[in-house]
Motif scaffolding. Structure first.
Motif, PDB file in Angstrom:
ATOM      1  N   CYS A   1     -12.336 -18.732  -2.341  1.00 48.68           N
ATOM      2  CA  CYS A   1     -11.944 -19.633  -3.420  1.00 48.68           C
ATOM      3  C   CYS A   1     -13.063 -20.603  -3.789  1.00 48.68           C
ATOM      4  O   CYS A   1     -13.315 -20.857  -4.953  1.00 48.68           O
ATOM      5  CB  CYS A   1     -10.696 -20.432  -3.035  1.00 48.68           C
ATOM      6  SG  CYS A   1      -9.217 -19.430  -2.880  1.00 48.68           S
TER       7      CYS A   1
ATOM      8  N   ARG B   1      -3.037 -16.799  -5.600  1.00 50.43           N
ATOM      9  CA  ARG B   1      -4.222 -16.505  -4.816  1.00 50.43           C
ATOM     10  C   ARG B   1      -4.375 -17.544  -3.714  1.00 50.43           C
ATOM     11  O   ARG B   1      -4.469 -18.734  -4.022  1.00 50.43           O
ATOM     12  CB  ARG B   1      -5.448 -16.481  -5.718  1.00 50.43           C
ATOM     13  CG  ARG B   1      -5.345 -15.293  -6.685  1.00 50.43           C
ATOM     14  CD  ARG B   1      -6.647 -14.981  -7.321  1.00 50.43           C
ATOM     15  NE  ARG B   1      -7.046 -16.060  -8.220  1.00 50.43           N
ATOM     16  CZ  ARG B   1      -8.151 -15.965  -8.982  1.00 50.43           C
ATOM     17  NH1 ARG B   1      -8.913 -14.917  -8.932  1.00 50.43           N
ATOM     18  NH2 ARG B   1      -8.467 -16.947  -9.771  1.00 50.43           N
ATOM     19  N   TYR B   2      -4.415 -17.282  -2.416  1.00 45.73           N
ATOM     20  CA  TYR B   2      -4.221 -15.968  -1.831  1.00 45.73           C
ATOM     21  C   TYR B   2      -3.103 -16.049  -0.800  1.00 45.73           C
ATOM     22  O   TYR B   2      -3.348 -16.272   0.371  1.00 45.73           O
ATOM     23  CB  TYR B   2      -5.512 -15.502  -1.158  1.00 45.73           C
ATOM     24  CG  TYR B   2      -6.602 -15.256  -2.187  1.00 45.73           C
ATOM     25  CD1 TYR B   2      -6.535 -14.129  -3.004  1.00 45.73           C
ATOM     26  CD2 TYR B   2      -7.624 -16.161  -2.361  1.00 45.73           C
ATOM     27  CE1 TYR B   2      -7.524 -13.907  -3.962  1.00 45.73           C
ATOM     28  CE2 TYR B   2      -8.614 -15.929  -3.317  1.00 45.73           C
ATOM     29  CZ  TYR B   2      -8.557 -14.813  -4.124  1.00 45.73           C
ATOM     30  OH  TYR B   2      -9.512 -14.607  -5.077  1.00 45.73           O
TER      31      TYR B   2
ATOM     32  N   HIS C   1      -0.360  -9.730  -9.086  1.00 46.36           N
ATOM     33  CA  HIS C   1      -0.270  -9.426  -7.659  1.00 46.36           C
ATOM     34  C   HIS C   1       0.737  -8.300  -7.461  1.00 46.36           C
ATOM     35  O   HIS C   1       1.513  -7.979  -8.356  1.00 46.36           O
ATOM     36  CB  HIS C   1       0.214 -10.642  -6.862  1.00 46.36           C
ATOM     37  CG  HIS C   1      -0.707 -11.816  -6.906  1.00 46.36           C
ATOM     38  ND1 HIS C   1      -1.857 -11.891  -6.166  1.00 46.36           N
ATOM     39  CD2 HIS C   1      -0.644 -12.971  -7.607  1.00 46.36           C
ATOM     40  CE1 HIS C   1      -2.460 -13.048  -6.412  1.00 46.36           C
ATOM     41  NE2 HIS C   1      -1.751 -13.725  -7.287  1.00 46.36           N
TER      42      HIS C   1
ATOM     43  N   CYS D   1      -6.445  -8.718  -6.450  1.00 40.96           N
ATOM     44  CA  CYS D   1      -6.269  -9.962  -7.212  1.00 40.96           C
ATOM     45  C   CYS D   1      -7.456 -10.894  -7.095  1.00 40.96           C
ATOM     46  O   CYS D   1      -7.440 -12.001  -7.620  1.00 40.96           O
ATOM     47  CB  CYS D   1      -4.988 -10.670  -6.767  1.00 40.96           C
ATOM     48  SG  CYS D   1      -4.937 -11.018  -5.001  1.00 40.96           S
TER      49      CYS D   1
ATOM     50  N   HIS E   1      -8.186 -11.031  -1.722  1.00 41.81           N
ATOM     51  CA  HIS E   1      -7.019 -10.150  -1.799  1.00 41.81           C
ATOM     52  C   HIS E   1      -6.592  -9.623  -0.428  1.00 41.81           C
ATOM     53  O   HIS E   1      -5.410  -9.585  -0.094  1.00 41.81           O
ATOM     54  CB  HIS E   1      -7.322  -8.998  -2.745  1.00 41.81           C
ATOM     55  CG  HIS E   1      -6.364  -7.864  -2.659  1.00 41.81           C
ATOM     56  ND1 HIS E   1      -5.049  -7.996  -3.048  1.00 41.81           N
ATOM     57  CD2 HIS E   1      -6.503  -6.600  -2.213  1.00 41.81           C
ATOM     58  CE1 HIS E   1      -4.427  -6.837  -2.850  1.00 41.81           C
ATOM     59  NE2 HIS E   1      -5.284  -5.982  -2.349  1.00 41.81           N
TER      60      HIS E   1
ATOM     61  N   MET F   1      -4.373 -11.785   1.635  1.00 39.25           N
ATOM     62  CA  MET F   1      -3.132 -12.240   1.022  1.00 39.25           C
ATOM     63  C   MET F   1      -1.941 -11.553   1.677  1.00 39.25           C
ATOM     64  O   MET F   1      -1.563 -10.457   1.312  1.00 39.25           O
ATOM     65  CB  MET F   1      -3.163 -11.943  -0.476  1.00 39.25           C
ATOM     66  CG  MET F   1      -1.962 -12.490  -1.209  1.00 39.25           C
ATOM     67  SD  MET F   1      -2.251 -12.538  -2.975  1.00 39.25           S
ATOM     68  CE  MET F   1      -0.574 -12.898  -3.523  1.00 39.25           C
TER      69      MET F   1
END
Ligand SMILES: [Cu+2]
Lengths: 218, 173
Positions: free
Chosen positions: A151, B77-78, B104, B143, B147, B150
């Motif tokens: 992120c 996310r995420y 997603h 995503c 990802h 997640m």
């Protein structure tokens, strides 16, 4: 008798979590809001920012203070924080007072100016442990912790909307921010995303991560 | 550029296969009106946290008056929020899921719980978990960089050890 009912109802309702808590923030990144922040007037923001610079300037005198650097931070992140101070979603004695006097336009303008400034010089950290590099790049599946880099970017450059730039921020500020998320003193992350991550980290990891990001230059 | 005749022939075959697939998709969508099941109820993904149903304190597992279970989830996310949930085995569970950002997918391996979570829409899926155990809940639509991190935890407990729901109020657990 009636009072008893009312009291029982309150207890029941509270236990069932029916009393709605405030949302973590009133800011929603709708296309209109994004456009509004993007069109902030940096020239006007520069004048407004004179008042902020006393505490937030990237000068040697400010290096040891508790106040974060704002230069090079993303405009949307800055806008959201100012908005959150004003709406009560984020608390801080000084900033709540200051933001109360700002209009949405002022916030967008100041954010636009700061986002266009270069990052302050990074404070190069001597080696951070490998375990910290691993948290940054690979995360920790056993604790459901995603890597910081997915992120916040591989160079701490942040991401659109409300994932802030971390590179070259003061280590003390980063550490204090993570600790505030951990203790729930800070709660303006949508769906507790940052709190859930930080609450999985121990205080030493937090300290080292802060040093790591403070040492990154973009 | 020289392309070997055999290779060229196979390229045509592949293009023809892709063409058949596309035709099948467009035919079912346009002529037969078959669409992904989640394309029914719309919601604004940007202001999900300010909405009535997907507000932060409304997420989680709710026992309905009729004894069935409703689970309100957000995919962002995420992760799936809340990150850990508990459900009873052998009970009808209805998931209502919305995305706060991009596309997603949601999938619980070894069960038939799986659907796409399209931003702007509410995905609803009803299922029953026959076996108690610990299950991961995974994202199966790429995503972003995180990802593969997640996922969330779902614990299915035996129906006997699931506390009975009080009569009227939906109970949050
Ligand atoms: Cu995903």
């Amino acid at each position: 008798m009636k009072k008893g009912y009312v009291f029982a109802w309150i207890v029941l309702v509270a236990a069932n979590g029916q009393i709605s808590a405030e949302p973590s923030t009133q800011v929603a990144w709708t296309p209109e809001t994004l456009r509004f922040v993007k069109n902030g007037d940096a020239e006007r923001g520069k004048e407004l920012a004179q008042a902020c610079e006393a505490c937030h300037a990237a000068t040697p005198e400010n290096a040891e203070s508790e106040f974060p650097y704002l230069q090079g931070q993303s405009a949307t992140y800055l806008y959201k924080q100012l908005h959150d101070y004003k709406s009560g979603s984020r608390s801080n004695e000084i900033m709540v007072g200051i933001s109360a006097g700002l209009s949405d336009q002022d916030m967008a303008d100041v954010s636009a100016w700061y986002s266009r400034q270069p990052l302050p010089p990074a404070k190069k950290a001597d080696e951070v442990p490998d375990t910290i590099r691993k948290l940054v790049d690979r995360g920790d599946g056993t604790r459901i912790v995603a890597p910081c880099a997915v992120c916040h970017g591989s160079a701490g450059q942040g991401q659109t909307m409300d994932t802030p730039v971390l590179a070259a921020q003061k280590a003390a500020y980063l550490e204090q921010t993570m600790l505030a998320y951990k203790s729930e003193a800070r709660r303006n992350d949508i769906y507790r995303r940052m709190r859930l991550i930080v609450q999985q980290l121990n205080d030493e990891e937090i300290r080292q991560l802060a040093r790591y990001y403070a040492g990154l230059e973009r | 550029m020289h392309i070997h005749p055999l290779e060229r022939r196979w390229i045509y075959v592949v293009l023809a296969v892709i063409g058949i697939f596309l035709l099948a998709i467009f035919y079912t969508a346009i002529a037969r009106n078959i669409h992904p099941p989640s394309h029914i109820e719309t919601i604004d993904s940007a202001s999900l946290h300010l909405s009535e149903e997907f507000a932060e304190d409304k997420l989680g597992v709710w026992t309905q008056p009729d004894g069935t279970i409703k689970v309100t989830l957000v995919a962002a996310r995420y992760g799936f929020y809340p990150r850990e949930i508990q459900l009873p085995a052998g009970t009808q569970v209805t998931f209502r899921i919305a995305s706060a950002d991009v596309l997603h997918g949601i999938h619980i391996p070894m069960t038939n719980m799986g659907t796409m979570v399209v931003p702007g829409y509410v995905s609803e899926i009803t299922t029953t978990f026959p076996k108690p155990g610990e299950y991961p809940m995974l994202c199966n639509e790429y995503c972003g960089l995180g990802h593969d991190h997640m996922w969330s935890k779902v614990t299915v407990v035996a129906k006997e050890s699931w506390p009975a729901a009080p009569n009227a109020q939906p109970v949050r657990r």
